[in-house]
Scaffold this motif. Structure first.
Motif, PDB file in Angstrom:
ATOM      1  N   ASP A  87     -12.254  20.721  38.090  1.00 43.44           N
ATOM      2  CA  ASP A  87     -10.822  20.547  38.370  1.00 43.44           C
ATOM      3  C   ASP A  87      -9.947  21.233  37.331  1.00 43.44           C
ATOM      4  O   ASP A  87      -8.897  21.794  37.656  1.00 43.44           O
ATOM      5  CB  ASP A  87     -10.469  19.050  38.440  1.00 43.44           C
ATOM      6  N   GLU A  88     -10.384  21.193  36.069  1.00 38.28           N
ATOM      7  CA  GLU A  88      -9.599  21.833  35.001  1.00 38.28           C
ATOM      8  C   GLU A  88      -9.527  23.342  35.199  1.00 38.28           C
ATOM      9  O   GLU A  88      -8.498  23.967  34.964  1.00 38.28           O
ATOM     10  CB  GLU A  88     -10.219  21.511  33.627  1.00 38.28           C
ATOM     11  N   PHE A  89     -10.616  23.909  35.661  1.00 42.48           N
ATOM     12  CA  PHE A  89     -10.648  25.345  35.953  1.00 42.48           C
ATOM     13  C   PHE A  89      -9.648  25.662  37.079  1.00 42.48           C
ATOM     14  O   PHE A  89      -8.884  26.622  36.999  1.00 42.48           O
ATOM     15  CB  PHE A  89     -12.063  25.757  36.370  1.00 42.48           C
ATOM     16  N   ALA A  90      -9.645  24.832  38.139  1.00 40.95           N
ATOM     17  CA  ALA A  90      -8.750  25.036  39.280  1.00 40.95           C
ATOM     18  C   ALA A  90      -7.285  24.947  38.865  1.00 40.95           C
ATOM     19  O   ALA A  90      -6.435  25.676  39.387  1.00 40.95           O
ATOM     20  CB  ALA A  90      -9.070  24.023  40.374  1.00 40.95           C
ATOM     21  N   LYS A  91      -6.989  24.078  37.910  1.00 33.68           N
ATOM     22  CA  LYS A  91      -5.599  23.882  37.476  1.00 33.68           C
ATOM     23  C   LYS A  91      -5.030  25.137  36.794  1.00 33.68           C
ATOM     24  O   LYS A  91      -3.822  25.342  36.781  1.00 33.68           O
ATOM     25  CB  LYS A  91      -5.506  22.676  36.546  1.00 33.68           C
ATOM     26  N   GLN A  92      -5.921  25.970  36.242  1.00 32.90           N
ATOM     27  CA  GLN A  92      -5.464  27.229  35.634  1.00 32.90           C
ATOM     28  C   GLN A  92      -4.835  28.152  36.678  1.00 32.90           C
ATOM     29  O   GLN A  92      -4.053  29.039  36.350  1.00 32.90           O
ATOM     30  CB  GLN A  92      -6.638  27.958  34.972  1.00 32.90           C
ATOM     31  N   PHE A  93      -5.195  27.938  37.948  1.00 33.03           N
ATOM     32  CA  PHE A  93      -4.682  28.763  39.045  1.00 33.03           C
ATOM     33  C   PHE A  93      -3.682  27.979  39.909  1.00 33.03           C
ATOM     34  O   PHE A  93      -3.462  28.301  41.068  1.00 33.03           O
ATOM     35  CB  PHE A  93      -5.853  29.261  39.907  1.00 33.03           C
ATOM     36  N   ASP A  94      -3.113  26.917  39.307  1.00 30.07           N
ATOM     37  CA  ASP A  94      -2.066  26.114  39.954  1.00 30.07           C
ATOM     38  C   ASP A  94      -2.560  25.320  41.161  1.00 30.07           C
ATOM     39  O   ASP A  94      -1.814  25.121  42.135  1.00 30.07           O
ATOM     40  CB  ASP A  94      -0.864  26.981  40.351  1.00 30.07           C
ATOM     41  N   PHE A  95      -3.807  24.871  41.122  1.00 30.19           N
ATOM     42  CA  PHE A  95      -4.325  23.971  42.151  1.00 30.19           C
ATOM     43  C   PHE A  95      -4.564  22.605  41.517  1.00 30.19           C
ATOM     44  O   PHE A  95      -4.923  22.510  40.345  1.00 30.19           O
ATOM     45  CB  PHE A  95      -5.632  24.512  42.748  1.00 30.19           C
ATOM     46  N   ASP A  96      -4.375  21.546  42.311  1.00 26.39           N
ATOM     47  CA  ASP A  96      -4.533  20.186  41.777  1.00 26.39           C
ATOM     48  C   ASP A  96      -5.988  19.798  41.562  1.00 26.39           C
ATOM     49  O   ASP A  96      -6.301  18.966  40.717  1.00 26.39           O
ATOM     50  CB  ASP A  96      -3.865  19.163  42.715  1.00 26.39           C
TER      51      ASP A  96
END
Length: 197
Positions: A87-96
Motif C-alpha cells: 500500500d505504501e508503494f501505491a501511495k507514491q502514485f496517489d492511490f489509496d
C-alpha cells in the motif's frame, strides 16, 4: 568510475567520479560500444583497459579517428533495489491502496489491448486496399514524400547524438524502404478520399 583515454602515450581525456549506467554505451564524454560487456566482472577498486577507435563524437577533435587505449577504474558498484510492492508503494502514485493501483493498471491494459486490436484490424484492411490498388502514382510526389521521411529520420537520430556519417549511411539504406512506404501511404490516402467522396 574514473576514465582515462590515451593516444600514443598522450592523455586525450581524463575524467573522475563518473556515474555510469551499465545499459548505456556512454561513460563520461566517451561512447563505448558494448560497454556493459566490457565492464562485466570488474569489481570495485579494479581497472579494465581496452583499445578503441575514437569516433566523431570524441570531444577533442584532433584525436578523432585515432586508436586509443582506454582505462576505466571502477570506484563503486551500485545496484537498483527492488521496492516492496504494498500500500505504501501505491501511495507514491496517489492511490489509496495496492488493490486500487492494480485495478487501475488492469483498466489501462484492457484499454491498450482494445486499441492494439483496433490498430491491427485497420492495418489488415489498409493492407488489403493497398494490395488491390494498381493505379500509377506521380513520381515527383513519391520522391518528395520519401525524402521528407528520411530527413525527419535523420533529424531524430542527430538529436539523439548519433554521428553524422553513421546517420547518412543509415539514411541511404532506408531510401528504397522510404519510397515503398511513401507509395503505400499515398495510395491509401487516395483510396480513403475516394471512399469518403
Amino acid at each position: 568510475c574514473g576514465l582515462k583515454v590515451e593516444v600514443d602515450g598522450e592523455v586525450a581525456l581524463l575524467e573522475e567520479d563518473l556515474e555510469v549506467n551499465m545499459s548505456s554505451q556512454i561513460i563520461g564524454s566517451l561512447k563505448v560500444p558494448d560497454l556493459e560487456k566490457t565492464l562485466v566482472g570488474t569489481k570495485s577498486g579494479q581497472s579494465t583497459s581496452f583499445e578503441i577507435k575514437l569516433d566523431g563524437d570524441f570531444p577533442d577533435k584532433k584525436f578523432i579517428g585515432k586508436d586509443a587505449n582506454v582505462t576505466i577504474k571502477v570506484n563503486d558498484i551500485k545496484r537498483f533495489a527492488t521496492p516492496k510492492i504494498d500500500d505504501e508503494f501505491a501511495k507514491q502514485f496517489d492511490f489509496d491502496s495496492l488493490d486500487e493501483f492494480k485495478d487501475k493498471i488492469k483498466q489501462n491494459l484492457e484499454v491498450m489491448a482494445k486499441i492494439g486490436e483496433k490498430k491491427n484490424i485497420i492495418k489488415q484492411i489498409s493492407g488489403k486496399l493497398i494490395e488491390n490498388a494498381n493505379f500509377e502514382l506521380p513520381t515527383g510526389l513519391i520522391n518528395s514524400m520519401a525524402n521528407d521521411r528520411i530527413e525527419k529520420y535523420k533529424t531524430a537520430l542527430l538529436n539523439q547524438g548519433e554521428n553524422l556519417n553513421e546517420v547518412e549511411e543509415q539514411a541511404e539504406k532506408l531510401k528504397d524502404i522510404s519510397e515503398d512506404t511513401a507509395k503505400n501511404e499515398l495510395r491509401l490516402t487516395l483510396i480513403l478520399e475516394n471512399i469518403a467522396n
